[in-house]
Write a protein that holds these residues in place. Structure first.
Motif, PDB file in Angstrom:
ATOM      1  N   ARG A  31       0.841  -1.188   0.000  1.00 30.42           N
ATOM      2  CA  ARG A  31       0.000   0.000   0.000  1.00 30.42           C
ATOM      3  C   ARG A  31       0.878   1.241   0.000  1.00 30.42           C
ATOM      4  NH1 ARG A  31      -5.177   0.459   4.049  1.00 30.42           N
ATOM      5  NH2 ARG A  31      -6.432   1.827   2.729  1.00 30.42           N
ATOM      6  N   THR A  32       0.565   2.191  -0.884  1.00 29.20           N
ATOM      7  CA  THR A  32       1.352   3.414  -0.941  1.00 29.20           C
ATOM      8  C   THR A  32       1.172   4.193   0.353  1.00 29.20           C
ATOM      9  OG1 THR A  32       0.963   3.537  -3.326  1.00 29.20           O
ATOM     10  CG2 THR A  32       1.802   5.516  -2.249  1.00 29.20           C
ATOM     11  N   PRO A  33       2.265   4.544   1.013  1.00 25.29           N
ATOM     12  CA  PRO A  33       2.142   5.260   2.288  1.00 25.29           C
ATOM     13  C   PRO A  33       1.409   6.593   2.102  1.00 25.29           C
ATOM     14  CG  PRO A  33       4.401   4.510   1.921  1.00 25.29           C
ATOM     15  CD  PRO A  33       3.670   4.307   0.644  1.00 25.29           C
ATOM     16  N   LEU A  34       0.642   6.951   3.103  1.00 29.37           N
ATOM     17  CA  LEU A  34      -0.059   8.230   3.082  1.00 29.37           C
ATOM     18  C   LEU A  34       0.953   9.348   3.299  1.00 29.37           C
ATOM     19  CD1 LEU A  34      -2.986   9.210   2.803  1.00 29.37           C
ATOM     20  CD2 LEU A  34      -3.128   9.252   5.290  1.00 29.37           C
ATOM     21  N   SER A  35       0.751  10.460   2.630  1.00 29.23           N
ATOM     22  CA  SER A  35       1.640  11.610   2.772  1.00 29.23           C
ATOM     23  C   SER A  35       0.845  12.885   2.525  1.00 29.23           C
ATOM     24  CB  SER A  35       2.802  11.528   1.765  1.00 29.23           C
ATOM     25  OG  SER A  35       2.308  11.638   0.434  1.00 29.23           O
ATOM     26  N   ARG A  36       1.435  13.990   2.893  1.00 39.97           N
ATOM     27  CA  ARG A  36       0.770  15.280   2.668  1.00 39.97           C
ATOM     28  C   ARG A  36       0.575  15.523   1.172  1.00 39.97           C
ATOM     29  NH1 ARG A  36       3.240  20.198   5.904  1.00 39.97           N
ATOM     30  NH2 ARG A  36       2.313  18.964   7.577  1.00 39.97           N
ATOM     31  N   GLU A  37       1.555  15.122   0.369  1.00 40.39           N
ATOM     32  CA  GLU A  37       1.459  15.321  -1.067  1.00 40.39           C
ATOM     33  C   GLU A  37       0.306  14.521  -1.660  1.00 40.39           C
ATOM     34  OE1 GLU A  37       4.242  14.732   0.608  1.00 40.39           O
ATOM     35  OE2 GLU A  37       5.017  16.792   0.438  1.00 40.39           O
ATOM     36  N   ARG A  38       0.141  13.271  -1.225  1.00 40.63           N
ATOM     37  CA  ARG A  38      -0.964  12.454  -1.731  1.00 40.63           C
ATOM     38  C   ARG A  38      -2.313  13.028  -1.308  1.00 40.63           C
ATOM     39  NH1 ARG A  38      -1.452   6.741  -0.284  1.00 40.63           N
ATOM     40  NH2 ARG A  38      -2.954   6.796  -2.006  1.00 40.63           N
ATOM     41  N   ILE A  39      -2.378  13.565  -0.111  1.00 42.45           N
ATOM     42  CA  ILE A  39      -3.628  14.153   0.368  1.00 42.45           C
ATOM     43  C   ILE A  39      -4.000  15.372  -0.482  1.00 42.45           C
ATOM     44  CG2 ILE A  39      -4.691  15.368   2.301  1.00 42.45           C
ATOM     45  CD1 ILE A  39      -3.039  13.562   4.169  1.00 42.45           C
ATOM     46  N   ALA A  42      -5.240  14.204  -3.881  1.00 43.34           N
ATOM     47  CA  ALA A  42      -6.605  13.675  -3.768  1.00 43.34           C
ATOM     48  C   ALA A  42      -7.608  14.805  -3.593  1.00 43.34           C
ATOM     49  CB  ALA A  42      -6.688  12.695  -2.594  1.00 43.34           C
ATOM     50  N   ALA A  43      -7.226  15.838  -2.863  1.00 46.13           N
ATOM     51  CA  ALA A  43      -8.117  16.982  -2.663  1.00 46.13           C
ATOM     52  C   ALA A  43      -8.400  17.686  -3.987  1.00 46.13           C
ATOM     53  CB  ALA A  43      -7.504  17.949  -1.654  1.00 46.13           C
ATOM     54  N   PHE A  44      -7.388  17.811  -4.837  1.00 46.37           N
ATOM     55  CA  PHE A  44      -7.604  18.424  -6.154  1.00 46.37           C
ATOM     56  C   PHE A  44      -8.532  17.557  -7.008  1.00 46.37           C
ATOM     57  CE2 PHE A  44      -3.645  21.103  -5.695  1.00 46.37           C
ATOM     58  CZ  PHE A  44      -4.294  22.314  -5.857  1.00 46.37           C
ATOM     59  N   THR A  45      -8.398  16.248  -6.890  1.00 45.30           N
ATOM     60  CA  THR A  45      -9.284  15.345  -7.633  1.00 45.30           C
ATOM     61  C   THR A  45     -10.739  15.558  -7.210  1.00 45.30           C
ATOM     62  OG1 THR A  45      -7.525  13.685  -7.868  1.00 45.30           O
ATOM     63  CG2 THR A  45      -9.806  12.932  -8.148  1.00 45.30           C
ATOM     64  N   VAL A  46     -10.962  15.633  -5.905  1.00 46.52           N
ATOM     65  CA  VAL A  46     -12.320  15.868  -5.399  1.00 46.52           C
ATOM     66  C   VAL A  46     -12.803  17.256  -5.818  1.00 46.52           C
ATOM     67  CG1 VAL A  46     -13.741  16.086  -3.327  1.00 46.52           C
ATOM     68  CG2 VAL A  46     -11.984  14.297  -3.448  1.00 46.52           C
ATOM     69  N   LEU A  81      -5.713  22.368   4.710  1.00 46.50           N
ATOM     70  CA  LEU A  81      -5.637  21.667   3.425  1.00 46.50           C
ATOM     71  C   LEU A  81      -5.794  22.646   2.264  1.00 46.50           C
ATOM     72  CD1 LEU A  81      -5.513  19.130   1.698  1.00 46.50           C
ATOM     73  CD2 LEU A  81      -7.959  18.792   2.127  1.00 46.50           C
ATOM     74  N   LEU A  82      -6.734  23.577   2.376  1.00 43.31           N
ATOM     75  CA  LEU A  82      -6.935  24.568   1.309  1.00 43.31           C
ATOM     76  C   LEU A  82      -5.684  25.419   1.124  1.00 43.31           C
ATOM     77  CD1 LEU A  82     -10.591  25.766   2.040  1.00 43.31           C
ATOM     78  CD2 LEU A  82      -9.831  24.194   0.243  1.00 43.31           C
ATOM     79  N   GLU A  83      -5.033  25.764   2.231  1.00 47.73           N
ATOM     80  CA  GLU A  83      -3.804  26.544   2.137  1.00 47.73           C
ATOM     81  C   GLU A  83      -2.707  25.751   1.443  1.00 47.73           C
ATOM     82  OE1 GLU A  83      -0.660  28.079   5.395  1.00 47.73           O
ATOM     83  OE2 GLU A  83      -2.652  28.999   5.544  1.00 47.73           O
ATOM     84  N   LEU A  84      -2.598  24.476   1.753  1.00 46.29           N
ATOM     85  CA  LEU A  84      -1.614  23.631   1.094  1.00 46.29           C
ATOM     86  C   LEU A  84      -1.911  23.500  -0.401  1.00 46.29           C
ATOM     87  CD1 LEU A  84      -1.287  20.769   3.730  1.00 46.29           C
ATOM     88  CD2 LEU A  84       0.477  22.443   3.140  1.00 46.29           C
ATOM     89  N   MET A  85      -3.194  23.391  -0.745  1.00 46.67           N
ATOM     90  CA  MET A  85      -3.579  23.287  -2.152  1.00 46.67           C
ATOM     91  C   MET A  85      -3.205  24.561  -2.905  1.00 46.67           C
ATOM     92  SD  MET A  85      -7.308  21.517  -1.591  1.00 46.67           S
ATOM     93  CE  MET A  85      -7.785  21.507  -3.328  1.00 46.67           C
ATOM     94  N   TYR A  86      -3.509  25.716  -2.297  1.00 47.34           N
ATOM     95  CA  TYR A  86      -3.207  26.981  -2.956  1.00 47.34           C
ATOM     96  C   TYR A  86      -1.692  27.169  -3.112  1.00 47.34           C
ATOM     97  CZ  TYR A  86      -3.273  31.988  -3.944  1.00 47.34           C
ATOM     98  OH  TYR A  86      -3.099  33.222  -4.521  1.00 47.34           O
ATOM     99  N   THR A  87      -0.944  26.815  -2.080  1.00 44.56           N
ATOM    100  CA  THR A  87       0.507  26.942  -2.154  1.00 44.56           C
ATOM    101  C   THR A  87       1.091  26.034  -3.218  1.00 44.56           C
ATOM    102  OG1 THR A  87       0.580  27.510   0.205  1.00 44.56           O
ATOM    103  CG2 THR A  87       2.642  26.787  -0.820  1.00 44.56           C
ATOM    104  N   ARG A  88       0.512  24.849  -3.379  1.00 40.21           N
ATOM    105  CA  ARG A  88       1.006  23.886  -4.374  1.00 40.21           C
ATOM    106  C   ARG A  88       0.968  24.478  -5.789  1.00 40.21           C
ATOM    107  NH1 ARG A  88       0.706  18.303  -5.334  1.00 40.21           N
ATOM    108  NH2 ARG A  88       1.243  18.032  -3.136  1.00 40.21           N
TER     109      ARG A  88
END
Length: 269
Positions: A31-39, A42-46, A81-88
């Motif tokens: 199983r691929t380990p969970l990470s902030r990047e994967r989260i 996934a948030a962008f997909t949703v 999470l929204l802040e991380l998405m925007y920063t990405r």
């Protein structure tokens, strides 16, 4: 009766190498380990699928196949999470070295890149408008934009407001584009690809015809500008609006040539 007697040859005994071969272990797939990047991914997909109103920690967890509580080891809240998405969205983007001779071109490039960034995912303009860009990751971009304005010679008060003005223009323009995209997506699919555009040609033509049909005595200016009030190009509209802002900012620049001529014409003390 043996199989051989019945005409069916008996199966051969196992070969030596088969007898020595270990049994294949029955292991669960890695199983691929969970990470902030994967989260964040996934948030962008949703977000792209359901929009900002449908984005939740529960939906992100479901997208990853984990429990909601597992997410909180990497992000503290939905706002985090929204802040991380925007920063990405700024990954790989670098501000140029300020050039006073090319400051307008540099601001145009910055604004166009910002619009492209917000258009890369659904409803990101809404996230941007609710996000204060003074985080450690984004401060260098704010500093770089202010450096362009101040190096160009804009007065400090104007330079301080100009960055927010440009950002607000980009956010508002893309937000409007998103509204039209959502409206187009909600309409029946009749095979007309122009309906996927934020401002499709059909609507532009209808509005132009309507303005041209207004009584000339009551609406002379709308009639006169009917052909240019609405265009079928968001890129053109964005660039024209940006040019209006840039020319307004340029009006605050000191006229160095005029200052030089005045100094030469002034009598000696």
């Amino acid at each position: 009766m043996s199989d051989a007697a019945a005409g069916n040859p008996a199966p051969p005994p196992p070969s030596p190498w088969e007898r020595e071969r270990p049994a294949r272990p029955q292991t669960a797939p890695q199983r691929t380990p969970l990470s902030r990047e994967r989260i964040v991914e996934a948030a962008f997909t949703v977000l792209d699928r359901q929009g900002l109103d449908g984005l939740s920690m529960r939906q992100v967890a479901a997208e990853l196949g984990v429990t909601v509580s597992a997410l909180y080891a990497y992000v503290s809240s939905k706002d985090d999470l929204l802040e991380l998405m925007y920063t990405r969205l700024f990954d790989g983007f670098r501000m140029p070295e300020p050039d006073p001779e090319r400051w307008r071109e540099q601001v145009r490039d910055y604004a166009r890149a910002g619009r492209e960034r917000l258009l890369s995912h659904r409803d990101v303009a809404r996230i941007s408008m609710a996000h204060v860009p003074f985080t450690a990751e984004l401060l260098p971009h704010v500093e770089g934009l202010l450096a362009i304005f101040r190096t160009a010679g804009l007065p400090d008060r104007i330079a301080a407001e100009a960055g927010d003005l440009i950002s607000t223009y980009i956010d508002g323009f893309v937000l409007e584009e998103g509204v039209w995209q959502d409206r187009a997506a909600a309409r029946p699919d009749d095979g007309d690809s122009s309906l996927a555009r934020p401002d499709w040609r059909e609507m532009a033509g209808e509005m132009q015809d309507y303005f041209a049909s207004l009584p000339p005595g009551d609406f002379p200016h709308l009639r006169a500008l009917a052909d240019v009030m609405v265009t079928d190009s968001s890129d053109e509209r964005f660039d024209i609006g940006l040019e209006i802002i840039l020319r307004g900012l340029a009006s605050y620049l000191p006229d160095r040539a005029a200052e030089g001529n005045a100094a030469e014409a002034a009598p000696d003390a």
